[in-house]
Scaffold this motif. Sequence first.
Motif, PDB file in Angstrom:
ATOM      1  N   ARG A  37       0.815  -1.160  -0.112  1.00 17.70           N
ATOM      2  CA  ARG A  37       0.009  -0.141  -0.159  1.00 17.70           C
ATOM      3  C   ARG A  37       1.031   1.225   0.035  1.00 17.70           C
ATOM      4  O   ARG A  37       0.589   2.354  -0.820  1.00 17.70           O
ATOM      5  N   ARG A 286      -7.572   4.556   9.650  1.00 23.13           N
ATOM      6  CA  ARG A 286      -7.316   3.621   8.609  1.00 23.13           C
ATOM      7  C   ARG A 286      -5.851   3.842   7.751  1.00 23.13           C
ATOM      8  O   ARG A 286      -5.360   3.151   7.215  1.00 23.13           O
ATOM      9  N   SER A 320      -8.264  -4.469   4.204  1.00 25.09           N
ATOM     10  CA  SER A 320      -9.401  -3.918   3.072  1.00 25.09           C
ATOM     11  C   SER A 320      -8.669  -3.145   1.964  1.00 25.09           C
ATOM     12  O   SER A 320      -9.452  -2.786   0.981  1.00 25.09           O
ATOM     13  N   ASP A 321      -7.451  -2.843   1.981  1.00 20.48           N
ATOM     14  CA  ASP A 321      -6.617  -2.341   1.186  1.00 20.48           C
ATOM     15  C   ASP A 321      -6.115  -3.215   0.047  1.00 20.48           C
ATOM     16  O   ASP A 321      -6.242  -3.147  -1.004  1.00 20.48           O
ATOM     17  N   PRO A 324     -10.241  -6.271  -0.657  1.00 18.45           N
ATOM     18  CA  PRO A 324     -11.556  -5.671  -0.363  1.00 18.45           C
ATOM     19  C   PRO A 324     -12.723  -6.769   0.311  1.00 18.45           C
ATOM     20  O   PRO A 324     -12.870  -7.729  -0.353  1.00 18.45           O
ATOM     21  N   HIS A 326     -15.806  -6.054   1.249  1.00 24.58           N
ATOM     22  CA  HIS A 326     -17.269  -5.975   1.034  1.00 24.58           C
ATOM     23  C   HIS A 326     -17.393  -5.001  -0.012  1.00 24.58           C
ATOM     24  O   HIS A 326     -16.519  -4.187  -0.478  1.00 24.58           O
ATOM     25  N   HIS A 327     -18.578  -4.763  -0.630  1.00 22.73           N
ATOM     26  CA  HIS A 327     -18.697  -3.577  -1.818  1.00 22.73           C
ATOM     27  C   HIS A 327     -20.050  -2.811  -1.365  1.00 22.73           C
ATOM     28  O   HIS A 327     -20.693  -2.336  -2.272  1.00 22.73           O
ATOM     29  N   ASN A 329     -21.864   0.658  -0.201  1.00 24.36           N
ATOM     30  CA  ASN A 329     -21.591   2.112  -0.521  1.00 24.36           C
ATOM     31  C   ASN A 329     -21.766   3.002   0.587  1.00 24.36           C
ATOM     32  O   ASN A 329     -21.589   4.214   0.483  1.00 24.36           O
ATOM     33  N   ASP A 346     -19.423  -1.018   6.557  1.00 21.32           N
ATOM     34  CA  ASP A 346     -17.945  -1.176   7.010  1.00 21.32           C
ATOM     35  C   ASP A 346     -17.926  -0.969   8.408  1.00 21.32           C
ATOM     36  O   ASP A 346     -16.901  -1.801   9.308  1.00 21.32           O
ATOM     37  N   THR A 404     -17.832  -9.422  -0.291  1.00 19.16           N
ATOM     38  CA  THR A 404     -16.888 -10.195  -1.403  1.00 19.16           C
ATOM     39  C   THR A 404     -16.526 -11.562  -1.264  1.00 19.16           C
ATOM     40  O   THR A 404     -17.109 -12.035   0.030  1.00 19.16           O
ATOM     41  N   HIS A 406     -13.747 -12.528  -0.562  1.00 18.34           N
ATOM     42  CA  HIS A 406     -12.870 -12.483   0.418  1.00 18.34           C
ATOM     43  C   HIS A 406     -13.573 -12.366   1.904  1.00 18.34           C
ATOM     44  O   HIS A 406     -13.271 -12.822   2.885  1.00 18.34           O
ATOM     45  N   GLY A 407     -14.531 -11.317   1.707  1.00 19.01           N
ATOM     46  CA  GLY A 407     -15.378 -10.677   3.066  1.00 19.01           C
ATOM     47  C   GLY A 407     -16.029 -12.152   3.558  1.00 19.01           C
ATOM     48  O   GLY A 407     -16.020 -12.295   4.830  1.00 19.01           O
TER      49      GLY A 407
END
Length: 442
Positions: A37, A286, A320-321, A324, A326-327, A329, A346, A404, A406-407
């Motif tokens: 990152r 973060r 999270s970087d 990810p 989740h998606h 908003n 989040d 996601t 991953h989530g």
Amino acid sequence: MPVTASFGVPAGALASLGATRPSPGDARLLAAGLHSRRLVLLKSLLARAQRHAVPTPVRQRLERHWQLLERAEASAPAAARAALAYPSVGNWLLHVLSVPAGDDAAPGETRFEDALGGLGALAAAAALSTGTGFRVTLPAPGGRLTLPGIGSYTAHDSCVRLVAGPRSLRLSPAHRRTGTVLRPPYAHAAVADWHGLRPLPGTPAAMLDDLDPYRAGTRPVDRFAPPITGSSTGGGRARDWNARWRAALSLLEAADPARRSEVFALVRSVVPLARTPGGTSSGTLRSAPGCVLTELPENAEDMAAVLVHEVQHSKLAVLSDVAPLHHANGAALHGVPWRPDARPLDAVLQGTYAHLALADLWHRLTHRAGATPAARARARARCEDYREQVASPLAMLRESGELTRHGREFADGMARHHARLGRAPGAAASGRPSSVTIRNLR
């Protein structure tokens, strides 16, 4: 120094991390993710400098500072990367990438061209960490030069000359012949015009940081605040912080050595906050994983809880970087037991993860050798409090449809550990919140 880096999360790692239980490879995985990152942000900084065609003197200075950073990494890669990973560096990078360039800046506002000078301070800190010799003149905004992770020099001048060898550092105002000579370790040095950061007891990596202007966010603060040593303000004295830190690590060593090792490996700075009514507030940014912002906790248990809680936020900041989870908003809000206001998904994920770790911590404290019956009963009640708080938000996360791949793997790991904790025989919820009140600073 390369400005790109590939990074992937190994199979099974997310479920393991979701359980909050430390494993030997976590620190290496998270360090690699954070380094990736930071390289992306550095690449963005270079790209913006090229895109805005900064003035030739600024571009030449940027190139010199970049070359020093490259030399430092070539000399000792691990030490250079640790310097780059210092939490305030992340805050500074986001600051310099957000400020306007050239004529877009309002009168008196920091310009991108001027903010770029901070790369020299970062390069110098990396070089000092690796023993790389150098000569450089750096800007000192407001008359002070801060070397992230090391200390701060009051120059009373707009620029500072630095001359570093393997065993010494000389700092002098640009318009004076005399200066200050330091010997390593520079963070321990105590001479006129220099304030080194104070290492917390038992670790060379974690610092009590009340000096760095970017210690608490992406906008510089308290540039001329006196160091906490010798102060009796709400933040407490350095010796008080040292005592709480030492006592918390001793408690974790007795109850959960793996958790102590995790704190030891992942916490790089503790930033004191002024005390406010209503318990101990703490937070994590973060942009600055590894930094714990907190008021001075009342006792070892509260300090241990703050450290464990905020380390989970740091882990999620890195994850999270690079993967990810989740998606969402942020439009949908959800109720959570630990706050009166509804939270975006989040924030629910962040809070659920941190509270699961606290349930685990109090579960371990229940079985700590030498604990009194009253202490065991209190720990059982706290464990059940946190376990119950996590149950409904965890179910909501898994059913939301906004995680996601991953989530989902991460949440499954949380769910399995939550089930393993179970309800301790004879435990009853205490009916009161913990004395540690968490404030997310993101």
